[in-house]
Enzyme design. Structure first.
Site, mmCIF file in Angstrom:
data_model
loop_
_atom_site.group_PDB
_atom_site.id
_atom_site.type_symbol
_atom_site.label_atom_id
_atom_site.label_comp_id
_atom_site.label_asym_id
_atom_site.label_seq_id
_atom_site.Cartn_x
_atom_site.Cartn_y
_atom_site.Cartn_z
ATOM 1 N NE ARG A 52 8.765 -20.928 6.819
ATOM 2 C CZ ARG A 52 9.550 -20.726 5.490
ATOM 3 N NH1 ARG A 52 9.967 -19.823 5.268
ATOM 4 N NH2 ARG A 52 9.172 -22.007 4.675
ATOM 5 C CD GLU B 1 -13.175 -0.948 21.309
ATOM 6 O OE1 GLU B 1 -12.692 -0.542 20.911
ATOM 7 O OE2 GLU B 1 -13.893 -1.852 20.953
HETATM 8 C C1 LIG Z 1 -10.526 -5.493 18.543
HETATM 9 S S1 LIG Z 1 -8.608 -5.226 18.668
HETATM 10 C C2 LIG Z 1 -8.791 -3.431 19.149
HETATM 11 C C3 LIG Z 1 -8.826 -2.623 17.761
HETATM 12 C C4 LIG Z 1 -8.336 -1.111 18.377
HETATM 13 N N1 LIG Z 1 -9.462 -0.599 18.999
HETATM 14 C C5 LIG Z 1 -8.148 -0.057 17.134
HETATM 15 O O1 LIG Z 1 -9.319 0.237 16.642
HETATM 16 O O2 LIG Z 1 -7.239 -0.235 16.645
HETATM 17 C C6 LIG Z 1 -7.961 -5.903 19.913
HETATM 18 C C7 LIG Z 1 -6.638 -6.325 19.933
HETATM 19 O O3 LIG Z 1 -6.416 -7.134 18.781
HETATM 20 C C8 LIG Z 1 -5.206 -7.224 18.306
HETATM 21 N N2 LIG Z 1 -5.191 -6.609 16.899
HETATM 22 C C9 LIG Z 1 -6.186 -6.295 16.335
HETATM 23 N N3 LIG Z 1 -6.090 -6.191 14.888
HETATM 24 C C10 LIG Z 1 -4.669 -6.328 14.872
HETATM 25 C C11 LIG Z 1 -3.678 -6.172 13.489
HETATM 26 N N4 LIG Z 1 -4.076 -5.962 12.638
HETATM 27 N N5 LIG Z 1 -2.429 -6.500 13.943
HETATM 28 C C12 LIG Z 1 -2.083 -6.795 15.131
HETATM 29 N N6 LIG Z 1 -2.782 -6.888 16.305
HETATM 30 C C13 LIG Z 1 -4.076 -6.619 16.006
HETATM 31 C C14 LIG Z 1 -4.407 -5.879 19.292
HETATM 32 O O4 LIG Z 1 -3.596 -6.679 20.139
HETATM 33 C C15 LIG Z 1 -5.889 -5.357 19.845
HETATM 34 O O5 LIG Z 1 -5.440 -4.623 21.111
#
Ligand SMILES: C[S@@+](CC[C@H](N)C(=O)[O-])C[C@H]1O[C@@H](n2cnc3c(N)ncnc32)[C@H](O)[C@@H]1O
Length: 251
Positions: free
Chosen positions: A154, A116
């Site tokens: 790059r 999460e």
């Molecule tokens: C399942 S996600 C957690 C999403 C969070 N609970 C929310 O709804 O904003 C797990 C991890 O994936 C990464 N992550 C997910 N989506 C991302 C995005 N669009 N850009 C960058 N990192 C992302 C982040 O590091 C996050 O902590």
């Protein structure tokens, strides 16, 4: 330039660093990438790195303790004040401007969340900026970290086959931040479709103008807000404006 990636899955980065342009950047040392795994800093038999969220609800949260120990070790090896980036859907979008800034500094610590997300207290204590890859949710921050590392690599001198070729790419501020023009290669006729004649003319001035107009046309059609920014920054010539007036979709 040194990037320390904090991740539970360092093995995901192996294909990136062993192929193509990113491999060249990594092996030449132009972009030094190191890894630290919070699991190596977890205590107990199970080396636990996540726990249930306070307040209830589904999913797990990355625990503060192993992350703090891991980050502290990494930060102790770096100059004071190194940026600590957390990849997160709530971050600012990853843009060319962010890539240029990251690519011209000393590097950064890249923190990849999972589950999460990470305990907010780590964000409050250590994170200097949050970056998002876009308006969607990934399973972890690793793909976002790879996108940043690739885009930074790059831009480094000596990394691309043709020096300066990235300066022709989309979003280059020196060209007004416009989108790139179409590209063609041999054969000159494929499947009954011919390459635009001007590209075969050998007339560099005409080719350059055609490319500029294609960039203006495509940007007007797909990302008109980029043209508005270019205009505001004084990066469109009178000739550009004249061409834009001939288009239906010009902003
Ligand atoms: C399942 S996600 C957690 C999403 C969070 N609970 C929310 O709804 O904003 C797990 C991890 O994936 C990464 N992550 C997910 N989506 C991302 C995005 N669009 N850009 C960058 N990192 C992302 C982040 O590091 C996050 O902590």
């Amino acid at each position: 330039m040194r990037f320390d990636v904090i991740t539970l899955f360092p093995e995901l980065f192996a294909p990136l660093l062993s192929s193509g342009i990113t491999r060249r950047a990594y092996e030449s040392g132009a972009v030094d990438v190191r890894f630290a795994n919070p699991r190596d800093f977890a205590v107990g038999n199970y080396k636990r790195v996540d726990d249930r969220p306070f307040g209830g609800g589904p999913g797990m949260v990355m625990m503060a303790e192993p992350l703090h120990a891991c980050l502290s070790q990494v930060l102790s090896e770096r100059a004071v004040g190194a940026p600590v980036v957390l990849f997160s859907p709530i971050g600012k979008p990853l843009t060319h401007a962010v890539v240029e800034r990251m690519g011209s500094g000393e590097g950064a610590v890249l923190l990849c969340g999972r589950y999460e997300g990470i305990d907010q207290r780590i964000i409050d204590a250590h994170v200097t900026e949050q970056i998002s890859l876009g308006d969607f949710v990934l399973s972890g921050g690793e793909i976002a970290a790879m996108a940043l590392l690739d885009a930074v690599a790059r831009l480094q001198p000596g990394v691309l086959n043709t020096e300066g070729s990235h300066q022709q790419d989309s979003f280059n501020p020196a060209l007004g931040g416009l989108l790139d023009c179409p590209h063609y290669t041999r054969p000159d006729v494929w499947n009954g479709l011919a390459v635009p004649e001007v590209l075969m003319s050998g007339h560099h001035g005409h080719i350059e103008r055609w490319r500029r107009e294609q960039s203006l046309r495509i940007t007007a059609m797909r990302r008109p807000e980029l043209l508005v920014s270019a205009r505001r920054a004084g990066l469109l010539s009178n000739r550009d404006e004249e061409f834009l007036r001939t288009l239906d979709s010009s902003p």
